[in-house]
Design a protein around this motif. Structure first.
Motif, PDB file in Angstrom:
ATOM      1  N   UNK A 105       0.770  -1.230   0.030  1.00  0.00           N
ATOM      2  CA  UNK A 105       0.012   0.161  -0.138  1.00  0.00           C
ATOM      3  C   UNK A 105       0.928   1.167   0.169  1.00  0.00           C
ATOM      4  N   UNK A 106       0.648   2.335  -1.011  1.00  0.00           N
ATOM      5  CA  UNK A 106       1.504   3.236  -0.898  1.00  0.00           C
ATOM      6  C   UNK A 106       0.221   4.640  -1.050  1.00  0.00           C
ATOM      7  N   UNK A 107       0.922   5.577  -0.879  1.00  0.00           N
ATOM      8  CA  UNK A 107       0.114   6.861  -0.585  1.00  0.00           C
ATOM      9  C   UNK A 107       0.697   8.194  -1.727  1.00  0.00           C
ATOM     10  N   UNK A 108      -0.182   8.628  -2.408  1.00  0.00           N
ATOM     11  CA  UNK A 108       0.232   9.402  -3.435  1.00  0.00           C
ATOM     12  C   UNK A 108       0.260  10.820  -2.862  1.00  0.00           C
ATOM     13  N   UNK A 109       1.320  11.688  -3.583  1.00  0.00           N
ATOM     14  CA  UNK A 109       1.442  12.989  -2.571  1.00  0.00           C
ATOM     15  C   UNK A 109      -0.187  13.947  -3.044  1.00  0.00           C
ATOM     16  N   UNK A 110      -0.935  13.474  -3.735  1.00  0.00           N
ATOM     17  CA  UNK A 110      -2.347  14.089  -3.689  1.00  0.00           C
ATOM     18  C   UNK A 110      -3.111  14.079  -2.781  1.00  0.00           C
ATOM     19  N   UNK A 111      -2.651  13.005  -1.804  1.00  0.00           N
ATOM     20  CA  UNK A 111      -3.486  12.617  -0.713  1.00  0.00           C
ATOM     21  C   UNK A 111      -2.758  13.012   0.650  1.00  0.00           C
ATOM     22  N   UNK A 112      -3.263  13.440   1.601  1.00  0.00           N
ATOM     23  CA  UNK A 112      -2.882  13.611   2.991  1.00  0.00           C
ATOM     24  C   UNK A 112      -3.699  13.010   4.108  1.00  0.00           C
ATOM     25  N   UNK A 113      -3.099  12.763   5.316  1.00  0.00           N
ATOM     26  CA  UNK A 113      -3.596  12.238   6.455  1.00  0.00           C
ATOM     27  C   UNK A 113      -4.615  10.788   6.210  1.00  0.00           C
ATOM     28  N   UNK A 114      -3.674   9.911   5.685  1.00  0.00           N
ATOM     29  CA  UNK A 114      -4.443   8.586   5.484  1.00  0.00           C
ATOM     30  C   UNK A 114      -4.582   7.816   7.007  1.00  0.00           C
ATOM     31  N   UNK A 115      -5.782   7.285   7.448  1.00  0.00           N
ATOM     32  CA  UNK A 115      -6.038   6.459   8.583  1.00  0.00           C
ATOM     33  C   UNK A 115      -5.127   5.294   8.613  1.00  0.00           C
ATOM     34  N   UNK A 116      -4.613   4.875   9.665  1.00  0.00           N
ATOM     35  CA  UNK A 116      -3.993   3.664   9.771  1.00  0.00           C
ATOM     36  C   UNK A 116      -4.685   2.326   9.223  1.00  0.00           C
ATOM     37  N   UNK A 117      -5.828   2.425   9.125  1.00  0.00           N
ATOM     38  CA  UNK A 117      -6.723   1.212   8.551  1.00  0.00           C
ATOM     39  C   UNK A 117      -6.515   1.102   7.078  1.00  0.00           C
ATOM     40  N   UNK A 118      -6.344   2.362   6.502  1.00  0.00           N
ATOM     41  CA  UNK A 118      -6.459   2.356   5.039  1.00  0.00           C
ATOM     42  C   UNK A 118      -4.596   1.928   4.707  1.00  0.00           C
ATOM     43  N   UNK A 119      -4.043   2.316   5.577  1.00  0.00           N
ATOM     44  CA  UNK A 119      -2.537   1.794   5.303  1.00  0.00           C
ATOM     45  C   UNK A 119      -2.298   0.073   5.386  1.00  0.00           C
ATOM     46  N   UNK A 120      -3.342  -0.343   6.307  1.00  0.00           N
ATOM     47  CA  UNK A 120      -3.285  -1.747   6.802  1.00  0.00           C
ATOM     48  C   UNK A 120      -4.308  -2.846   5.858  1.00  0.00           C
ATOM     49  N   UNK A 121      -4.778  -2.030   4.979  1.00  0.00           N
ATOM     50  CA  UNK A 121      -6.100  -2.574   4.506  1.00  0.00           C
ATOM     51  C   UNK A 121      -5.794  -3.836   3.629  1.00  0.00           C
ATOM     52  N   UNK A 122      -4.396  -3.958   3.314  1.00  0.00           N
ATOM     53  CA  UNK A 122      -4.026  -5.341   2.436  1.00  0.00           C
ATOM     54  C   UNK A 122      -3.444  -6.530   3.522  1.00  0.00           C
ATOM     55  N   UNK A 123      -3.539  -6.153   4.693  1.00  0.00           N
ATOM     56  CA  UNK A 123      -2.838  -7.044   5.608  1.00  0.00           C
ATOM     57  C   UNK A 123      -1.272  -6.496   6.084  1.00  0.00           C
ATOM     58  N   UNK A 124      -0.865  -7.225   6.927  1.00  0.00           N
ATOM     59  CA  UNK A 124       0.430  -6.998   7.310  1.00  0.00           C
ATOM     60  C   UNK A 124       1.732  -7.064   6.342  1.00  0.00           C
ATOM     61  N   UNK A 125       2.409  -6.261   6.444  1.00  0.00           N
ATOM     62  CA  UNK A 125       3.293  -6.152   5.383  1.00  0.00           C
ATOM     63  C   UNK A 125       4.193  -7.396   5.543  1.00  0.00           C
ATOM     64  N   UNK A 126       5.120  -7.683   4.253  1.00  0.00           N
ATOM     65  CA  UNK A 126       5.796  -8.716   4.323  1.00  0.00           C
ATOM     66  C   UNK A 126       7.258  -8.349   4.783  1.00  0.00           C
ATOM     67  N   UNK A 127       7.721  -8.768   6.148  1.00  0.00           N
ATOM     68  CA  UNK A 127       8.990  -8.448   6.650  1.00  0.00           C
ATOM     69  C   UNK A 127       9.798  -9.487   6.172  1.00  0.00           C
ATOM     70  N   UNK A 128       9.551 -10.472   5.696  1.00  0.00           N
ATOM     71  CA  UNK A 128      10.825 -11.360   5.488  1.00  0.00           C
ATOM     72  C   UNK A 128      11.256 -11.281   4.342  1.00  0.00           C
TER      73      UNK A 128
END
Length: 225
Positions: free
Chosen positions: A54-77
């Motif tokens: 999940x990424x945020x374009x410069x045209x958008x600000x103040x993204x809630x945490x739920x939207x940043x995590x909407x595809x599940x946990x990030x792959x840290x491996x």
């Protein structure tokens, strides 16, 4: 029950052509999250090895945490891209409607949540094989997007009556199991807020959907609104 139809192996080479990693990139407005695409992403993860981001374009600000995590946990491996079959990137961006590109440099974008949902669903299921059922599924997807989600109060009420009537005869909208029609209609009801006042048959059907874990991501996103 429910998502069993989406299990089992699938030949991505025959569906999408040969590639090391097939990249799906979706642009969407965080003010109108495309809930059905999140549910379909969850189903894709059940069937394929999916590299999600999940990424945020410069045209958008103040993204809630739920939207940043909407595809599940990030792959840290420490995995290589070659370890995955699909890449699924969601970019929160100021766009009038969801847009999708596949193999980004080789195609024009697909516009609209309903059209993108149809593309993703084809990676999960060939869909109805007979013309009547295929047309019915398309009709419900259009009803969901243009009436339940975006229609006037009168149009939403008419669509709810049609939905309630259909669900008085069957458990699922098309066929004997969960399909694209159920996913898009259910998410449209959530998005519009009509789920809280839906008639009896629709409420029963919604409970069946809620028993499937793939819809959890839609609830989590709505909590951010």
């Amino acid at each position: 029950m429910g998502s069993a139809v989406f299990t089992g192996p699938a030949d991505l080479d025959s569906l999408l052509g040969k590639a090391t990693l097939r990249d799906i990139v979706v642009n969407a407005d965080p003010a109108q999250p495309p809930l059905s695409l999140l549910v379909l992403h969850s189903l894709l993860c059940q069937r394929y090895k999916v590299l999600s981001a999940v990424h945020v374009h410069s045209s958008v600000t103040a993204i809630p945490p739920q939207l940043l995590a909407c595809l599940g946990p990030r792959n840290t491996l420490n995995h290589s891209r070659h370890d995955f079959q699909l890449g699924f990137t969601l970019i929160w961006k100021d766009v009038p409607a969801p847009q999708m590109k596949f193999s980004v440099q080789n195609m024009c974008p697909i516009e609209g949540e309903g059209n993108i949902a149809r593309f993703l669903y084809r990676l999960l299921s060939p869909g109805p094989q007979d013309a009547v059922s295929a047309t019915l599924m398309d009709s419900w997807v259009d009803t969901a997007i243009f009436q339940l989600a975006e229609g006037s109060s009168k149009e939403k009420a008419a669509a709810l009556r049609a939905l309630n009537g259909a669900l008085g005869r069957v458990a699922w909208l098309v066929g004997s199991d969960l399909s694209l029609a159920d996913i898009v209609c259910y998410c449209a009801l959530l998005r519009s807020g009509s789920n809280t006042s839906a008639p009896a048959n629709v409420q029963k059907w919604m409970k069946s959907c809620e028993n499937l874990s793939h819809f959890n991501c839609a609830y989590q996103v709505l909590q951010s609104k």
